[in-house]
Each structure stands twice: as structure tokens, then as C-alpha cells.
Design a protein around this motif. Structure first.
Motif, mmCIF file in Angstrom:
data_model
loop_
_atom_site.group_PDB
_atom_site.id
_atom_site.type_symbol
_atom_site.label_atom_id
_atom_site.label_comp_id
_atom_site.label_asym_id
_atom_site.label_seq_id
_atom_site.Cartn_x
_atom_site.Cartn_y
_atom_site.Cartn_z
ATOM 1 N N ASP A 73 -2.185 0.198 0.951
ATOM 2 C CA ASP A 73 -3.006 0.427 2.286
ATOM 3 C C ASP A 73 -4.326 -0.166 2.156
ATOM 4 O O ASP A 73 -4.625 -0.725 0.985
ATOM 5 N N ALA A 74 -5.000 -0.379 3.086
ATOM 6 C CA ALA A 74 -6.584 -0.819 3.159
ATOM 7 C C ALA A 74 -7.276 -0.015 2.019
ATOM 8 O O ALA A 74 -8.304 -0.665 1.376
ATOM 9 N N CYS A 108 -9.332 -4.877 -5.804
ATOM 10 C CA CYS A 108 -9.985 -5.795 -4.455
ATOM 11 C C CYS A 108 -9.730 -7.144 -4.726
ATOM 12 O O CYS A 108 -10.503 -7.863 -5.706
#
Length: 290
Positions: A73-74, A108
């Protein structure tokens, strides 16, 4: 650790490296949904070779003791590599050793790679094995290469890279029941969210995974939109040879062994049945030694 889409021979080399690293329970860390799926626009065509059920079934066949499907998810996507290693791998899962492929990226914006993970392992106290990419000298084994082979109807080339037949797993759904009227009752399965192999007719091996009819069978299957009946949504219709049981709601694993022909629209139902007879006879011949 990785996405393991297809669980091809390159993925198996990573699993084998983890198994050989130390005497401990063998686990696979993967992500659900696939990170590429998470970032893809809504109208992006499906690319996955396997749904989560099929991947779990294949990994279990390889002797994996524990499967950790991390929810992608984010929050997870936004973790820096060092935060992922510390919070997820060490504090969350307590890993002692991690094996990844040489092309592994994480963190990221894919800012970490296999070398990054090895450095973090030295800092945080877990070992890292980096498995080299493998191939046959002409093609590097990858999920992308398997997708290309399947899209071109080259089921045996896909099997060579996967180390197993490409399978579609899922529940048997209620369909239009036309096959029964034609003398070819079928078990219907959804293929939503999956990369579609070449549409057409296949010789198949079928494992019934649940219910009183559990076991292994042979058959012939149609993957496609059923142009004879103006279908729109692709699905998989499996006819199991010499089978009379009820499979509604049960889970099947269907191996695509050989592509027989493309889908076609016939002039009459009699012409369709005659072609189905030929398809079945050819599939029986192909599967006779399986």
C-alpha cells in the motif's frame, strides 16, 4: 524475497539459495497486490501470470514452510530501504537470512537494490545471499519472457522457463451450461486480473484441489470469449475427460500443456461439435504419456 510472479526457475534459484543458507524454517516474503499492479493506472491491461492463490499453491509444492504476503500500500511503498529493512524484516519478521535475485529492488521509488540490502544486513544483523540471474544462453528467465511465450501460444517454451506447466487456479463458477448440451460439460473459471495466454484451445492437465473429486485428470480447455456465442468476457472452460462429478464451487489448478488452435466461429453447432471431437482426440494423444 521478491514478487515471484510465475515462480519460474530464476525464482526457484532464489528459494534454493535461501534453503541452503542455514538450518531454519524456509519462508517467502512477497507482496500483494504486486507493486507494479499497485502503481498501474486503472485501465492498464493485466500482466500477472498468477493470482495469489496460484502463487501460494506453487510455493507450497516447492516446500516453502511460511508465506508472508505483505500488503503493498502507500505506506509500504513510501518506506526508505533502511526503514523497510529495520521495521519490516528485522522488527516485524525477525529474519535471520534473506535471499534475493540480482535484479531485486526495494524501498521508495525502487531506491534500494540487492547490494543495498546486503549492506543493511551487515548493519542490522541478518545475512544476505544474492542469487545470479539464470537462463539458457539465448533468453534470460524472467516473468516478462514467460508472458511473451504464453501470448504467442508457446506453452512448452513457457514450461521450460517456469520449470512447470503454466497454471490457472481458481474456483469453478456457474456458466451458461451450453457445453453439457453439446456433449462437452465444462468447469468454468474466471481469468480476471491475469495476463492472458494466446486465446484458443489447449490440452490440459487438471488438479481438483478440493471436494470429494480431488485428484488429477486430463482434459481439453477453451480459453477465450466464445465467439460462437458472441461472448465478450474471457474465461477458461475446462472439459475433463471421462468425468461425471460435480465441481461447482471447488478449486481447480489447470495446467496449459499445449496450444492446439485459435478460437473460431463455426457455421453451425454440428461443425463446432465435430471440431471439438477432433480437439479432444488430439489432446488425448498429446497427454497419453503425461
Amino acid at each position: 524475497m521478491g514478487n515471484f510472479d510465475g515462480v519460474h526457475l530464476g525464482h526457484r534459484s532464489v528459494i534454493d539459495a535461501a534453503r541452503a543458507a542455514l538450518d531454519a524454517p524456509l519462508g517467502v516474503i512477497t507482496f500483494e497486490p504486486h507493486p507494479r499492479e499497485f502503481f498501474a493506472p486503472a485501465d492498464h491491461p493485466p500482466f500477472r501470470l498468477m493470482n495469489a492463490e496460484s502463487r501460494a499453491n506453487r510455493l507450497a509444492r516447492l516446500g516453502v514452510d511460511h508465506l508472508y504476503e505483505l500488503p503493498f500500500d502507500a505506506v509500504l511503498a513510501g518506506l526508505a530501504p533502511e526503514d523497510f529493512a529495520r521495521e519490516v524484516l528485522v522488527r516485524g519478521l525477525g529474519v535471520r537470512h534473506v535471499a534475493v535475485g540480482a535484479d531485486f529492488c526495494f524501498g521508495c521509488k525502487r531506491s534500494g537494490n540487492a547490494a543495498t540490502l546486503a549492506a543493511l544486513g551487515r548493519e542490522l544483523g541478518f545475512g544476505v545471499t544474492i542469487a545470479p540471474l539464470i537462463g539458457d544462453g539465448t533468453v534470460e528467465y524472467s516473468s516478462t519472457a514467460v508472458r511473451v511465450a504464453l501470448a504467442e501460444g508457446r506453452a512448452r517454451d513457457a514450461e521450460r522457463m517456469l520449470g512447470h506447466w503454466h497454471r490457472i487456479d481458481g474456483a469453478v463458477l456457474h456458466g451458461d451450461k451450453r457445453g453439457r448440451d453439446l456433449g462437452y460439460p465444462t468447469a468454468n473459471m474466471a481469468v480476471d486480473g491475469l495476463h492472458l495466454p494466446a486465446l484458443g484451445i489447449y490440452a490440459v492437465l487438471v488438479d481438483v484441489l478440493t471436494g470429494p473429486e480431488r485428484g488429477s485428470y486430463k482434459g481439453v480447455a477453451s480459453l477465450g470469449v466464445r465467439p460462437m456465442f458472441d461472448g465478450k468476457r474471457p474465461n477458461l472452460e475446462v472439459h475433463i475427460f471421462d468425468f461425471n462429478g460435480d465441481l461447482y464451487g471447488e478449486h481447480l489448478s489447470v495446467a496449459l500443456v499445449e496450444y492446439l488452435r485459435p478460437e473460431a466461429k463455426f457455421d453451425s453447432l454440428d461443425a463446432l461439435i465435430e471440431q471439438m471431437d477432433r480437439d479432444s482426440a488430439r489432446a488425448r494423444d498429446i497427454l497419453a504419456t503425461r
